[in-house]
Design a protein around this motif. Sequence first.
Motif, PDB file in Angstrom:
ATOM      1  N   ILE A  38      -3.181   7.738   0.965  1.00  0.00           N
ATOM      2  CA  ILE A  38      -4.385   6.892   0.846  1.00  0.00           C
ATOM      3  C   ILE A  38      -5.513   7.624   1.566  1.00  0.00           C
ATOM      4  O   ILE A  38      -5.404   7.959   2.743  1.00  0.00           O
ATOM      5  CB  ILE A  38      -4.150   5.495   1.465  1.00  0.00           C
ATOM      6  N   ILE A  65      -3.184   0.922   8.177  1.00  0.00           N
ATOM      7  CA  ILE A  65      -3.347   1.438   6.812  1.00  0.00           C
ATOM      8  C   ILE A  65      -3.809   2.896   6.863  1.00  0.00           C
ATOM      9  O   ILE A  65      -3.404   3.721   6.046  1.00  0.00           O
ATOM     10  CB  ILE A  65      -4.329   0.551   6.003  1.00  0.00           C
ATOM     11  N   ILE A  83      -8.028   2.319  -1.751  1.00  0.00           N
ATOM     12  CA  ILE A  83      -7.577   0.934  -1.647  1.00  0.00           C
ATOM     13  C   ILE A  83      -8.760   0.051  -1.291  1.00  0.00           C
ATOM     14  O   ILE A  83      -9.538   0.379  -0.402  1.00  0.00           O
ATOM     15  CB  ILE A  83      -6.521   0.826  -0.501  1.00  0.00           C
ATOM     16  N   ILE A 130       0.845  -1.208   0.000  1.00  0.00           N
ATOM     17  CA  ILE A 130       0.000   0.000   0.000  1.00  0.00           C
ATOM     18  C   ILE A 130       0.880   1.258   0.000  1.00  0.00           C
ATOM     19  O   ILE A 130       0.550   2.254  -0.649  1.00  0.00           O
ATOM     20  CB  ILE A 130      -1.014  -0.026   1.168  1.00  0.00           C
TER      21      ILE A 130
END
Length: 461
Positions: free
Chosen positions: A250, A244, A213, A202
């Motif tokens: 992201i 994450i 994502i 990622i």
Amino acid sequence: MRFVNSYLSKIKEYVIKNNLTYSIDTMGCQMNENDSLKYSGILESMGFKEADSKTANLILFNTCCVRENAENTLFGRLGFLKSRKIKEKNVYIVVVGCMSQQKHILDKIKVSYPFVDIVLGTNAMSIFPEKLYNAIINNKKSIEYIEVGNEIEEEVPIKYDDKFKASVSIIYGCNNFCSYCIVPYVRGRERSRTPQDIINDINELAKKGYKEIMLLGQNVNSYGNDFKEDSLKGYTFPKLLKEIEKINGIEIIRFMSPHPKDFSDELIETIKNSKKIARQIHLPLQSGSSKILKEMNRKYTKEKYLEIVEKLKKADKNISFSTDIIVGFPNETEQDFKETLDVVKKVGFDQVYMFIYSKRVGTRAANMTDETKPEEKVNRLERLKSLYEEMLPELNKKMIGKSYKVLVEGKSKNNDKLFTGRTSQNKVVVFEANKQDIGKIKNVEIESEHLWYLKGKIVDD
Ligand code: 5AD
Ligand code: SF4
């Protein structure tokens, strides 16, 4: 296991000299879509260029066996390729994915479609280059593979087909054995990738400019249950989500599919506190009848399912829900089906993927007696579809007048001035924008609803 493959370079010279091309035909779920991106990545590292399925030298079928009709599709397409295989030089046919794990499919290919060059099961990408080398350079067929590899294959080349959204597998296989489902037999037991491998992937994607994502797995919220090493024991799906969340760049995190039986309060809390987890939860219902859920071996009741939905709605009223529903499971009665309709009414799904039960040989449900007539099953599917479509405009209308963050994905197909994107709730929105807005997140105010999409305008200064 790392994907290092000496055969990639061995074959490249031949592929480039002969200008070989490929085409991939993907059936089934997002896991298969993701696997196909890897097959593209592998083939392109060998020098293959993508082409139309009618002209490509190598045609790869990535198959699905969740429902029966896909079998007919595959055999129809293989039959169609026979004449090309006879007439042309340098035509290669490859069958991979879930169907190749089934003995009756392998047997049928051997007998009726012997011109197929390679059949590979799931989790067998590492041997693909070698098998392809043998087929192309040594003219050798390989139609015997039926084995679920157990090791996770890391660092497989992958060719993403989108510049801003990418899917990342976090767990393979399934341990649940829902009584109707063939997946645990063809994809093997649950195997979680390490958090480090996932985070590395990622991070790389974020560096390349990816904003959204999608975490993939047959059952994402049992992520980590299979970790044996002391250092990883107790590492859960919520923990992974929190890691994450920290990755700069992201902005939207989606996942599918979670299983209701593993939807913990910790996960709900994590979603609630997250700025990045999408306000859309795909929560497969399968049936609204607790009796049928028990027969399906789903390990939750109608009440438990509704309780999770209520908790999520309480955590954030903007969360939208999507689901999978099977109608006509063996001996589903009218009353059972009404229970399903009742859940649909109570939840208000923004998206329902609905299927008529398909008998899969080898599963527990395949041995159950089934008195329901096929016409009745079709009728239930239609009633479910009607209810869903009746409810959708009301759900859409609630969004009018409000503004939502939308990742601008590209131009609309039908109108040059219009662009499309999706809200965090996964609603398609169409609006006026500029080419420079593609890949950016914009605030869009919803102005009108059109059943399958919304229209709006950008309200950023
Ligand atoms: N028949 C019909 N639908 C099925 N699914 C899985 N197995 C079957 C089957 N035998 C559906 C479930 C699952 C989705 C991916 O496919 O709804 O969530
Ligand atoms: Fe099939 Fe159930 Fe596993 Fe989903 S959770 S893949 S429906 S066995």
